[in-house]
Design a protein around this motif. Sequence first.
Motif, PDB file in Angstrom:
ATOM      1  N   LEU A   1      40.896  36.474  51.195  1.00  0.00           N
ATOM      2  CA  LEU A   1      39.862  37.489  51.090  1.00  0.00           C
ATOM      3  C   LEU A   1      39.936  38.493  52.230  1.00  0.00           C
ATOM      4  O   LEU A   1      39.562  39.651  52.065  1.00  0.00           O
ATOM      5  CB  LEU A   1      38.474  36.826  51.079  1.00  0.00           C
ATOM      6  CG  LEU A   1      38.196  35.961  49.863  1.00  0.00           C
ATOM      7  CD1 LEU A   1      36.783  35.421  49.919  1.00  0.00           C
ATOM      8  CD2 LEU A   1      38.413  36.745  48.580  1.00  0.00           C
TER       9      LEU A   1
ATOM     10  N   LEU B   1      41.366  41.858  51.457  1.00  0.00           N
ATOM     11  CA  LEU B   1      40.715  42.810  50.549  1.00  0.00           C
ATOM     12  C   LEU B   1      39.897  43.835  51.328  1.00  0.00           C
ATOM     13  O   LEU B   1      39.417  43.550  52.419  1.00  0.00           O
ATOM     14  CB  LEU B   1      39.768  42.067  49.606  1.00  0.00           C
ATOM     15  CG  LEU B   1      40.371  41.378  48.399  1.00  0.00           C
ATOM     16  CD1 LEU B   1      39.275  40.683  47.626  1.00  0.00           C
ATOM     17  CD2 LEU B   1      41.076  42.377  47.515  1.00  0.00           C
TER      18      LEU B   1
ATOM     19  N   ARG C   1      34.233  46.138  50.777  1.00  0.00           N
ATOM     20  CA  ARG C   1      33.259  46.133  49.677  1.00  0.00           C
ATOM     21  C   ARG C   1      33.599  45.067  48.654  1.00  0.00           C
ATOM     22  O   ARG C   1      32.735  44.296  48.214  1.00  0.00           O
ATOM     23  CB  ARG C   1      33.280  47.496  48.984  1.00  0.00           C
ATOM     24  CG  ARG C   1      32.202  48.442  49.425  1.00  0.00           C
ATOM     25  CD  ARG C   1      32.445  49.786  48.768  1.00  0.00           C
ATOM     26  NE  ARG C   1      31.736  49.925  47.515  1.00  0.00           N
ATOM     27  CZ  ARG C   1      32.054  50.827  46.579  1.00  0.00           C
ATOM     28  NH1 ARG C   1      33.084  51.617  46.760  1.00  0.00           N
ATOM     29  NH2 ARG C   1      31.356  50.915  45.474  1.00  0.00           N
ATOM     30  N   GLN C   2      34.862  45.032  48.288  1.00  0.00           N
ATOM     31  CA  GLN C   2      35.259  44.072  47.259  1.00  0.00           C
ATOM     32  C   GLN C   2      35.187  42.651  47.787  1.00  0.00           C
ATOM     33  O   GLN C   2      34.833  41.724  47.065  1.00  0.00           O
ATOM     34  CB  GLN C   2      36.673  44.382  46.788  1.00  0.00           C
ATOM     35  CG  GLN C   2      36.709  45.586  45.891  1.00  0.00           C
ATOM     36  CD  GLN C   2      38.119  45.941  45.498  1.00  0.00           C
ATOM     37  OE1 GLN C   2      38.907  46.307  46.343  1.00  0.00           O
ATOM     38  NE2 GLN C   2      38.429  45.824  44.233  1.00  0.00           N
TER      39      GLN C   2
ATOM     40  N   LEU D   1      31.610  41.547  47.627  1.00  0.00           N
ATOM     41  CA  LEU D   1      31.205  41.246  46.260  1.00  0.00           C
ATOM     42  C   LEU D   1      31.716  39.878  45.839  1.00  0.00           C
ATOM     43  O   LEU D   1      30.984  39.036  45.323  1.00  0.00           O
ATOM     44  CB  LEU D   1      31.757  42.321  45.317  1.00  0.00           C
ATOM     45  CG  LEU D   1      31.419  42.136  43.850  1.00  0.00           C
ATOM     46  CD1 LEU D   1      29.973  42.512  43.590  1.00  0.00           C
ATOM     47  CD2 LEU D   1      32.341  42.949  42.967  1.00  0.00           C
ATOM     48  N   LEU D   2      32.994  39.663  46.110  1.00  0.00           N
ATOM     49  CA  LEU D   2      33.623  38.421  45.698  1.00  0.00           C
ATOM     50  C   LEU D   2      32.989  37.221  46.400  1.00  0.00           C
ATOM     51  O   LEU D   2      32.690  36.203  45.779  1.00  0.00           O
ATOM     52  CB  LEU D   2      35.121  38.482  46.005  1.00  0.00           C
ATOM     53  CG  LEU D   2      35.961  37.384  45.391  1.00  0.00           C
ATOM     54  CD1 LEU D   2      35.884  37.495  43.878  1.00  0.00           C
ATOM     55  CD2 LEU D   2      37.396  37.511  45.836  1.00  0.00           C
TER      56      LEU D   2
ATOM     57  N   TYR E   1      28.282  49.043  43.695  1.00  0.00           N
ATOM     58  CA  TYR E   1      28.908  49.221  42.400  1.00  0.00           C
ATOM     59  C   TYR E   1      27.791  49.300  41.378  1.00  0.00           C
ATOM     60  O   TYR E   1      26.757  48.660  41.549  1.00  0.00           O
ATOM     61  CB  TYR E   1      29.808  48.025  42.046  1.00  0.00           C
ATOM     62  CG  TYR E   1      31.018  47.892  42.908  1.00  0.00           C
ATOM     63  CD1 TYR E   1      32.080  48.770  42.752  1.00  0.00           C
ATOM     64  CD2 TYR E   1      31.114  46.895  43.866  1.00  0.00           C
ATOM     65  CE1 TYR E   1      33.198  48.654  43.545  1.00  0.00           C
ATOM     66  CE2 TYR E   1      32.232  46.780  44.673  1.00  0.00           C
ATOM     67  CZ  TYR E   1      33.274  47.662  44.501  1.00  0.00           C
ATOM     68  OH  TYR E   1      34.373  47.552  45.267  1.00  0.00           O
TER      69      TYR E   1
ATOM     70  N   ALA F   1      30.682  46.389  37.224  1.00  0.00           N
ATOM     71  CA  ALA F   1      31.092  45.041  37.591  1.00  0.00           C
ATOM     72  C   ALA F   1      31.094  44.130  36.369  1.00  0.00           C
ATOM     73  O   ALA F   1      32.026  43.351  36.149  1.00  0.00           O
ATOM     74  CB  ALA F   1      30.157  44.488  38.660  1.00  0.00           C
TER      75      ALA F   1
ATOM     76  N   MET G   1      39.014  29.604  43.961  1.00  0.00           N
ATOM     77  CA  MET G   1      38.865  30.877  43.259  1.00  0.00           C
ATOM     78  C   MET G   1      39.878  30.958  42.128  1.00  0.00           C
ATOM     79  O   MET G   1      41.058  30.738  42.308  1.00  0.00           O
ATOM     80  CB  MET G   1      39.101  32.026  44.231  1.00  0.00           C
ATOM     81  CG  MET G   1      39.002  33.377  43.564  1.00  0.00           C
ATOM     82  SD  MET G   1      39.129  34.741  44.752  1.00  0.00           S
ATOM     83  CE  MET G   1      40.664  34.378  45.586  1.00  0.00           C
TER      84      MET G   1
ATOM     85  N   ALA H   1      39.194  40.306  37.944  1.00  0.00           N
ATOM     86  CA  ALA H   1      37.982  41.053  37.586  1.00  0.00           C
ATOM     87  C   ALA H   1      37.451  41.838  38.777  1.00  0.00           C
ATOM     88  O   ALA H   1      37.031  42.983  38.650  1.00  0.00           O
ATOM     89  CB  ALA H   1      36.917  40.091  37.066  1.00  0.00           C
ATOM     90  N   VAL H   2      37.493  41.206  39.944  1.00  0.00           N
ATOM     91  CA  VAL H   2      36.978  41.884  41.129  1.00  0.00           C
ATOM     92  C   VAL H   2      37.917  43.002  41.577  1.00  0.00           C
ATOM     93  O   VAL H   2      37.479  44.100  41.922  1.00  0.00           O
ATOM     94  CB  VAL H   2      36.742  40.867  42.262  1.00  0.00           C
ATOM     95  CG1 VAL H   2      36.361  41.582  43.536  1.00  0.00           C
ATOM     96  CG2 VAL H   2      35.649  39.903  41.859  1.00  0.00           C
ATOM     97  N   LEU H   3      39.217  42.730  41.544  1.00  0.00           N
ATOM     98  CA  LEU H   3      40.172  43.774  41.942  1.00  0.00           C
ATOM     99  C   LEU H   3      40.019  45.000  41.045  1.00  0.00           C
ATOM    100  O   LEU H   3      40.121  46.133  41.497  1.00  0.00           O
ATOM    101  CB  LEU H   3      41.602  43.248  41.856  1.00  0.00           C
ATOM    102  CG  LEU H   3      41.985  42.133  42.823  1.00  0.00           C
ATOM    103  CD1 LEU H   3      43.449  41.758  42.639  1.00  0.00           C
ATOM    104  CD2 LEU H   3      41.741  42.545  44.263  1.00  0.00           C
TER     105      LEU H   3
ATOM    106  N   LEU I   1      37.569  46.343  39.868  1.00  0.00           N
ATOM    107  CA  LEU I   1      36.424  47.208  40.159  1.00  0.00           C
ATOM    108  C   LEU I   1      36.852  48.480  40.873  1.00  0.00           C
ATOM    109  O   LEU I   1      36.165  49.487  40.828  1.00  0.00           O
ATOM    110  CB  LEU I   1      35.407  46.461  41.033  1.00  0.00           C
ATOM    111  CG  LEU I   1      34.580  45.427  40.292  1.00  0.00           C
ATOM    112  CD1 LEU I   1      33.781  44.619  41.281  1.00  0.00           C
ATOM    113  CD2 LEU I   1      33.662  46.098  39.293  1.00  0.00           C
ATOM    114  N   GLU I   2      37.960  48.411  41.579  1.00  0.00           N
ATOM    115  CA  GLU I   2      38.408  49.605  42.289  1.00  0.00           C
ATOM    116  C   GLU I   2      39.816  49.937  41.847  1.00  0.00           C
ATOM    117  O   GLU I   2      40.784  49.571  42.500  1.00  0.00           O
ATOM    118  CB  GLU I   2      38.387  49.371  43.808  1.00  0.00           C
ATOM    119  CG  GLU I   2      37.024  49.016  44.313  1.00  0.00           C
ATOM    120  CD  GLU I   2      36.613  49.834  45.526  1.00  0.00           C
ATOM    121  OE1 GLU I   2      37.492  50.368  46.207  1.00  0.00           O
ATOM    122  OE2 GLU I   2      35.401  49.931  45.765  1.00  0.00           O
TER     123      GLU I   2
END
Lengths: 227, 213
Positions: free
Chosen positions: A172, A175, A178-179, A182-183, A202, A207, B1, B8-10, B12-13
């Motif tokens: 993580l 990343l 923001r993402q 969220l995750l 978002y 989402a 995970m 799905a999260v990736l 988003l952007e």
Amino acid sequence: MTFESPRVQVAFQRAAHARSGRAAIRVSAPAVGFVTLGDRDANLGSNGVEDIDLQIQSLIALSLAGDGAAYARLLALLAPRLRAYFSRRLPDPADAEDLVQETLIAIHTKRATYDSRLAFAPWVYGIARYKLIDHFRRRGVRRHVPLEAAGVLLAVSDTEAGATRADLHRLLAKLPARQRGLLEDVRLRGLTIAEAAARYGYTEGAAKVALHRTMKSLSASVAIDED
Amino acid sequence: MKTDDLIAVLALESRGPGPGRLRRQIALWSGLGALAAAGVVVVAMGARADLMQGPGLANFIGKAGYTLALAVVGLWLLDRLGRPGARARRAWMAFILLTVGGLAAAGVDLALTPAGARYAQLMGQSALICPLAILILSLFTLAPAMLAARGFAPLKPAAAGAATGLLAGGLAATAYGLHCSETAVSFLVVWYGLGVLATGALGAMIGARLLRW
């Protein structure tokens, strides 16, 4: 479909022209088990690799233009192919799945290094191979990873997702903030994706739609693959 | 995970920065570093006395042309080496052309010099100070260039680091030209070249660690 090596190109064309069902292709080129998404692909037959190549090329163009659904489709298309690539080179399925995720994250965070004038498949292949070499290096193993044509990544897919053992935080950390937030909120703190989406600016819809579409395309691909 | 959730999260952007952004970013940061290096040269070492006079200015521009070309080729190489699947062949050709062309020009310069004066022509007044000064000045350009280069995805981090060093060294050498009043072509190619080469080697060592991703 063009390959860097003329030898591979010829082999591929022979395989594509054989057209006597999937068995023939299995012999002449390692092209087994296509993942197909949506009805557009229903009549692909033995032309699968070529079509996948075209498909990911158009999907990446749409993705970079901001089409989140195309991006989810693209990643969902790549994941089983990455899984096949790694699991045939690593004994432990959990390691392979970790590398699938690492590669997906690298594709995401490094997408500015993709030059849209060039083919997308070699770019993805370069990243996957780098991550594999990096994995061996981290383990202190010296292993030669041969440089193949990028087509090997598209040829074979493996939809069965194994368990991961990835250190979640290490993954993580790569990343964007923001993402990552969220995750973490969805996965670790148990917020719903809608709640977490709102927290990070978002739209709730974006989402939800992303999650929904990914799940739909994934289940569609599994359904077709199992026939 | 689960991998599906990650996707799905990736997703988003999806919209990403264009491929030109990395180039612009590294040009901006190394350019700022070059300005800092130029400032240090002018303040700490002093600009060459004839910088604003015709022949001195022409000599500075000529030297800057060569060292800036080295920097541009370094940026070009980095931009190729830092992108998986991209070919660096033409950038390498440009680098070889600059190196071989420079050495040939240095050879002509020495050949045209009377035999007894060749050593003096090559060594000038500051032969050993020059590469060291460039290497030290390159710290101002190498640090921001290296940090900006981390946005790339080099399959060979050390090579990309060397390219970053070439960029940083070329800029540092250009800044050093504000002070240095040596005029011989052979001096430029050999001693400036050595300074840039040293910066490239330093870049390779740093890049092997810092440019991994």
